[in-house]
Design a protein around this motif. Structure first.
Motif, PDB file in Angstrom:
ATOM      1  N   THR A 125     -29.004  13.068 -38.455  1.00 29.98           N
ATOM      2  CA  THR A 125     -28.026  13.257 -39.531  1.00 29.98           C
ATOM      3  C   THR A 125     -28.588  12.759 -40.867  1.00 29.98           C
ATOM      4  N   ASN A 126     -29.151  11.547 -40.853  1.00 24.90           N
ATOM      5  CA  ASN A 126     -29.689  10.994 -42.108  1.00 24.90           C
ATOM      6  C   ASN A 126     -30.813  11.849 -42.654  1.00 24.90           C
ATOM      7  N   GLU A 127     -31.702  12.281 -41.770  1.00 24.13           N
ATOM      8  CA  GLU A 127     -32.833  13.079 -42.246  1.00 24.13           C
ATOM      9  C   GLU A 127     -32.355  14.417 -42.807  1.00 24.13           C
ATOM     10  N   PHE A 128     -31.346  14.967 -42.164  1.00 26.38           N
ATOM     11  CA  PHE A 128     -30.811  16.245 -42.653  1.00 26.38           C
ATOM     12  C   PHE A 128     -30.220  16.064 -44.059  1.00 26.38           C
ATOM     13  N   VAL A 129     -29.398  15.044 -44.219  1.00 24.64           N
ATOM     14  CA  VAL A 129     -28.754  14.802 -45.514  1.00 24.64           C
ATOM     15  C   VAL A 129     -29.812  14.534 -46.588  1.00 24.64           C
ATOM     16  N   ASN A 130     -30.803  13.702 -46.243  1.00 23.00           N
ATOM     17  CA  ASN A 130     -31.863  13.398 -47.213  1.00 23.00           C
ATOM     18  C   ASN A 130     -32.670  14.629 -47.579  1.00 23.00           C
ATOM     19  N   SER A 131     -32.891  15.508 -46.581  1.00 24.03           N
ATOM     20  CA  SER A 131     -33.710  16.689 -46.868  1.00 24.03           C
ATOM     21  C   SER A 131     -32.997  17.590 -47.887  1.00 24.03           C
ATOM     22  N   LEU A 132     -31.672  17.603 -47.819  1.00 29.47           N
ATOM     23  CA  LEU A 132     -30.929  18.416 -48.797  1.00 29.47           C
ATOM     24  C   LEU A 132     -31.024  17.773 -50.175  1.00 29.47           C
ATOM     25  N   ARG A 133     -30.880  16.443 -50.160  1.00 31.05           N
ATOM     26  CA  ARG A 133     -30.898  15.729 -51.441  1.00 31.05           C
ATOM     27  C   ARG A 133     -32.283  15.813 -52.094  1.00 31.05           C
ATOM     28  N   ASN A 134     -33.329  15.709 -51.274  1.00 28.88           N
ATOM     29  CA  ASN A 134     -34.700  15.655 -51.836  1.00 28.88           C
ATOM     30  C   ASN A 134     -35.405  17.007 -51.842  1.00 28.88           C
ATOM     31  N   HIS A 135     -34.675  18.045 -51.554  1.00 28.11           N
ATOM     32  CA  HIS A 135     -35.249  19.398 -51.486  1.00 28.11           C
ATOM     33  C   HIS A 135     -36.438  19.463 -50.540  1.00 28.11           C
ATOM     34  N   THR A 136     -36.309  18.827 -49.377  1.00 29.94           N
ATOM     35  CA  THR A 136     -37.399  18.867 -48.387  1.00 29.94           C
ATOM     36  C   THR A 136     -36.895  19.481 -47.077  1.00 29.94           C
ATOM     37  N   PHE A 137     -35.928  20.387 -47.203  1.00 24.77           N
ATOM     38  CA  PHE A 137     -35.326  20.956 -46.001  1.00 24.77           C
ATOM     39  C   PHE A 137     -36.362  21.654 -45.109  1.00 24.77           C
ATOM     40  N   ASP A 138     -37.346  22.305 -45.739  1.00 28.39           N
ATOM     41  CA  ASP A 138     -38.343  23.024 -44.936  1.00 28.39           C
ATOM     42  C   ASP A 138     -39.130  22.067 -44.035  1.00 28.39           C
ATOM     43  N   ASP A 139     -39.451  20.894 -44.579  1.00 34.50           N
ATOM     44  CA  ASP A 139     -40.177  19.902 -43.766  1.00 34.50           C
ATOM     45  C   ASP A 139     -39.305  19.448 -42.600  1.00 34.50           C
ATOM     46  N   PHE A 140     -38.039  19.202 -42.941  1.00 39.02           N
ATOM     47  CA  PHE A 140     -37.097  18.766 -41.918  1.00 39.02           C
ATOM     48  C   PHE A 140     -37.000  19.820 -40.807  1.00 39.02           C
ATOM     49  N   ARG A 141     -36.872  21.054 -41.240  1.00 38.69           N
ATOM     50  CA  ARG A 141     -36.712  22.158 -40.302  1.00 38.69           C
ATOM     51  C   ARG A 141     -37.923  22.244 -39.361  1.00 38.69           C
ATOM     52  N   LEU A 142     -39.094  22.140 -39.968  1.00 39.64           N
ATOM     53  CA  LEU A 142     -40.336  22.254 -39.199  1.00 39.64           C
ATOM     54  C   LEU A 142     -40.482  21.086 -38.208  1.00 39.64           C
ATOM     55  N   LYS A 143     -40.143  19.900 -38.709  1.00 38.33           N
ATOM     56  CA  LYS A 143     -40.276  18.705 -37.855  1.00 38.33           C
ATOM     57  C   LYS A 143     -39.503  18.886 -36.551  1.00 38.33           C
ATOM     58  N   TYR A 144     -38.303  19.448 -36.658  1.00 41.11           N
ATOM     59  CA  TYR A 144     -37.477  19.584 -35.460  1.00 41.11           C
ATOM     60  C   TYR A 144     -37.743  20.873 -34.687  1.00 41.11           C
ATOM     61  N   ARG A 145     -38.806  21.562 -35.049  1.00 39.52           N
ATOM     62  CA  ARG A 145     -39.198  22.723 -34.256  1.00 39.52           C
ATOM     63  C   ARG A 145     -40.583  22.546 -33.661  1.00 39.52           C
ATOM     64  N   SER A 146     -41.196  21.409 -33.937  1.00 43.78           N
ATOM     65  CA  SER A 146     -42.583  21.273 -33.503  1.00 43.78           C
ATOM     66  C   SER A 146     -42.801  20.591 -32.147  1.00 43.78           C
ATOM     67  N   PRO A 147     -41.924  19.687 -31.690  1.00 43.83           N
ATOM     68  CA  PRO A 147     -42.303  18.966 -30.468  1.00 43.83           C
ATOM     69  C   PRO A 147     -42.202  19.801 -29.198  1.00 43.83           C
ATOM     70  N   ASP A 148     -42.998  19.418 -28.206  1.00 40.10           N
ATOM     71  CA  ASP A 148     -42.852  20.018 -26.872  1.00 40.10           C
ATOM     72  C   ASP A 148     -41.643  19.407 -26.184  1.00 40.10           C
ATOM     73  N   ILE A 149     -41.401  18.128 -26.521  1.00 43.50           N
ATOM     74  CA  ILE A 149     -40.262  17.439 -25.914  1.00 43.50           C
ATOM     75  C   ILE A 149     -39.457  16.765 -27.021  1.00 43.50           C
ATOM     76  N   LEU A 150     -38.226  17.206 -27.189  1.00 46.14           N
ATOM     77  CA  LEU A 150     -37.343  16.553 -28.164  1.00 46.14           C
ATOM     78  C   LEU A 150     -36.408  15.614 -27.417  1.00 46.14           C
ATOM     79  N   LEU A 151     -36.430  14.347 -27.808  1.00 47.46           N
ATOM     80  CA  LEU A 151     -35.584  13.342 -27.158  1.00 47.46           C
ATOM     81  C   LEU A 151     -34.538  12.911 -28.158  1.00 47.46           C
ATOM     82  N   MET A 152     -33.279  13.232 -27.908  1.00 46.18           N
ATOM     83  CA  MET A 152     -32.250  12.818 -28.869  1.00 46.18           C
ATOM     84  C   MET A 152     -31.292  11.807 -28.229  1.00 46.18           C
TER      85      MET A 152
END
Ligand code: ADP
Ligand code: MG
Length: 450
Positions: free
Chosen positions: A185-212
Motif C-alpha cells: 500500500t505504501n509503495e503504491f501511494v508513494n509511486s503515485l506521489r513521486n511519479h514512479t508508478f512504472d517502477d512500482f508496477r515492474l517490481k511487482y511483476r518481476s519475482p518468481d515467488i511473491l510473498l505477501m
C-alpha cells in the motif's frame, strides 16, 4: 476402458461434488495409471497430495470408481507418475526456471530474517499442512498450489513460514519478493506521489515467488486492491508463485473485492492452529536447544503444560527463563519457570474451572454422568474416566493429591497418584487419548452460555 479413461470419468463426477478450489488443488494434477482385478493405481504429483486424498476422499473416490467400473477396487496412490502439467503458459513473461541459476550461495534478500528458515520451524500436527505446502511451493513454484493462502492467529508462525519459503526459493535460484499488505500500500501511494508508478508496477511483476504478509491490510483500500488484483493476475498468468498470509480466511476478510476473494480462494487454503501440549513441548525443546538453555524435564513440562495460545508468547517465556537463570547465575529450575510464566496463564484455568465442572465435562464427552464416573465399580471404562478427571483436576485446579482424593472419595491418595501418573504416561504415547483430553480442556476453557 483404459485406466486414464476411467479416471477421467471419475474426475468428471467428482468435479460436481467438491469445490472448484479443492478440485483444482487436489484432483486436477492426478492421473489414472493402471488397474487390475483388485487395485486401481492413481498417479499423484507428490506424497502430500496422495496423503490428502487418502485421508479426505478415499471413500468418495472408491465409491465413484465402483460406480463407473461396475466393481469394487482398492485404490492406491503412486507418487511422481507423470501428471498433466497444470501450469499456465505465460502470455506476458517468460517462465524462469529457478534451477537454471543453480544453487545460490551468499546472502539472501535483506528483507528475510535469517532466523526464519524451515530448519528453525517446528512442525506439529496443526501446522503440518501449512508447512508441507510451503515446502512444496518453495521447491516447485507455481506447480501444485497457486496461490498458497495461509491463515492463522497472531504469533503462530505465518511470517516465519513465508520467509522460510523466501530463503528456500532464493537458495534454489528463484527471484523472491517478500512484502506485506502495508508495504504494498505504501509503495503504491508513494509511486503515485513521486511519479514512479512504472517502477512500482515492474517490481511487482518481476519475482518468481511473491510473498505477501498480512494481506488483510489491503481490505477497504479500493485503489490498492485493484492494483494488487492486476499484479496478481499478471504473476499468476506468467506461472509465478504467489503466497499470501492473513489473520483470517479470505471469506472473513471485510471489504475485500469479490474478484480478489475468488483469486485468493482459487489455490489452496491452509490454516495453522495453536499448539497443543505436545507441540508446545516440541517447540520448547527445539528452542531451548538453539539457545543452549539447559532445561530440566520438570521445567520443560511446566512450560508445556501452560496453555500458551501462540508460539510468540512461548518464546517470550523461554527468553524470560534464560534471563532469570543468567541473573541468578544458575541453570534454570522448575521454580525459575514458575516465575517466568505470566500470572494470567497460571491463574486463569483455576479461576473458572472447578472439579465439579471437570467431572461434568469428562462425563459429557463420554456420554455418561459424573455419578457413574464416581461410583467405584470395577469397570475399566469408568476407572479410566475417573483417572482422566483426576488428572485434569490436578492440572487445571492445581489441587493437592490429598484434596483430589477427598473430592473423588478415595480413602488415601495412593490411588489418586497412581491414576495421575498412569494418565500422564499414557498421554505421551496415546494420540487418541491426548486428542480427547485436549478437547475436554478446550471446552473447559470456552466460556459456557448459561
Ligand atoms: P505470525 O506472523 O503468525 O504472527 P510469526 O511468524 O511472527 O507469527 O511467529 C512468532 C514467533 O514465533 C517467531 O519468532 C517465530 O519464529 C516463532 N514461531 C512460530 N511458529 C513456530 C514454529 N512452528 N517453530 C518455531 N518457531 C515458531
Ligand atoms: Mg506476521
Amino acid at each position: 476402458m483404459t485406466a486414464q479413461d476411467a479416471w477421467e470419468a471419475v474426475l468428471g463426477e467428482l468435479q460436481l461434488q467438491i469445490s472448484k478450489a479443492n478440485f483444482t488443488t487436489w484432483l486436477k494434477p492426478t492421473k489414472g495409471i493402471s488397474y487390475d482385478n483388485n487395485v486401481f493405481l492413481i498417479g499423484v504429483p507428490n506424497s502430500f497430495v496422495g496423503e490428502w486424498l487418502e485421508k479426505r476422499w478415499h471413500s468418495l473416490i472408491k465409491k465413484t470408481l465402483a460406480s463407473i467400473l461396475g466393481r469394487d477396487l482398492q485404490i492406491k496412490f503412486q507418487v511422481g507418475a507423470s501428471c498433466p502439467d497444470t501450469r499456465a503458459v505465460s502470455p506476458l513473461l517468460s517462465v524462469k526456471n529457478g534451477n537454471d541459476a543453480g544453487k545460490r550461495h551468499g546472502l539472501p534478500p535483506p528483507a528475510l530474517s535469517p532466523k526464519y528458515t524451515f530448519d528453525n520451524f517446528v512442525v506439529y500436527s496443526s501446522n503440518c499442512l501449512a508447512h508441507a505446502a510451503a515446502v512444496d511451493v518453495a521447491r516447485e513454484p507455481a506447480k501444485n498450489y497457486n496461490p498458497l493462502f495461509i491463515y492463522a492467529g497472531s504469533g503462530l508462525g505465518k511470517t516465519h513460514l513465508l520467509q522460510a519459503i523466501g530463503h528456500a526459493g532464493w537458495a534454489g535460484g528463484y527471484d523472491v519478493l517478500y512484502t506485506s499488505g502495508e508495504q504494498f500500500t505504501n509503495e503504491f501511494v508513494n509511486s503515485l506521489r513521486n511519479h514512479t508508478f512504472d517502477d512500482f508496477r515492474l517490481k511487482y511483476r518481476s519475482p518468481d515467488i511473491l510473498l505477501m504478509d498480512d494481506v488483510q491490510f489491503l481490505c477497504g483500500k479500493d485503489q490498492t486492491q485493484e492494483n494488487f488484483f492486476y499484479a496478481f493476475n499478471d504473476l499468476y498468468n506468467a506461472s509465478r508463485q504467489i503466497v499470501l498470509c492473513s489473520d483470517r480466511p479470505p471469506k472473513s476478510l471485510p471489504h475485500l473485492e469479490e474478484r480478489l476473494l475468488s483469486r485468493f480462494e482459487g489455490g489452496i487454503l491452509v490454516n495453522i492452529e495453536s499448539p497443543d501440549c505436545q507441540a508446545r513441548l516440541a517447540i520448547i525443546q527445539a528452542k531451548a536447544e538453539k539457545m543452549l538453555l539447559p532445561l530440566p524435564n520438570d521445567a520443560l513440562e511446566a512450560i508445556a503444560r501452560t496453555p500458551f495460545q501462540n508460539v510468540r508468547e512461548l518464546e517470550g517465556c523461554l527468553n524470560k527463563v534464560a534471563a532469570l537463570a543468567k541473573l541468578s547465575n544458575q541453570a534454570p529450575t522448575a521454580e525459575t519457570v514458575r516465575q517466568a510464566i505470566p500470572e494470567i496463564l497460571v491463574k486463569s484455568p483455576a479461576a473458572n474451572v472447578s472439579p465439579k465442572k471437570i467431572l461434568e465435562q469428562v462425563a459429557a464427552h463420554h456420554n455418561t454422568t459424573p455419578k457413574t464416573i464416581l461410583a467405584k465399580k470395577r469397570d475399566r471404562s469408568a476407572t479410566l474416566l475417573r483417572y482422566i478427571a483426576l488428572y485434569l483436576i490436578r492440572e487445571q485446579c492445581q489441587l493437592s493429591f490429598a484434596d483430589i482424593s477427598d473430592i473423588l472419595g478415595y480413602k488415601d491418595h495412593t490411588s489418586t497418584l497412581y491414576g495421575y501418573n498412569k494418565i500422564a504416561a499414557a498421554l505421551k504415547e496415546d494420540d487418541l487419548l491426548r486428542q480427547s483430553v485436549d478437547k475436554i480442556v478446550a471446552d473447559l476453557q470456552t466460556p459456557q452460555r448459561s
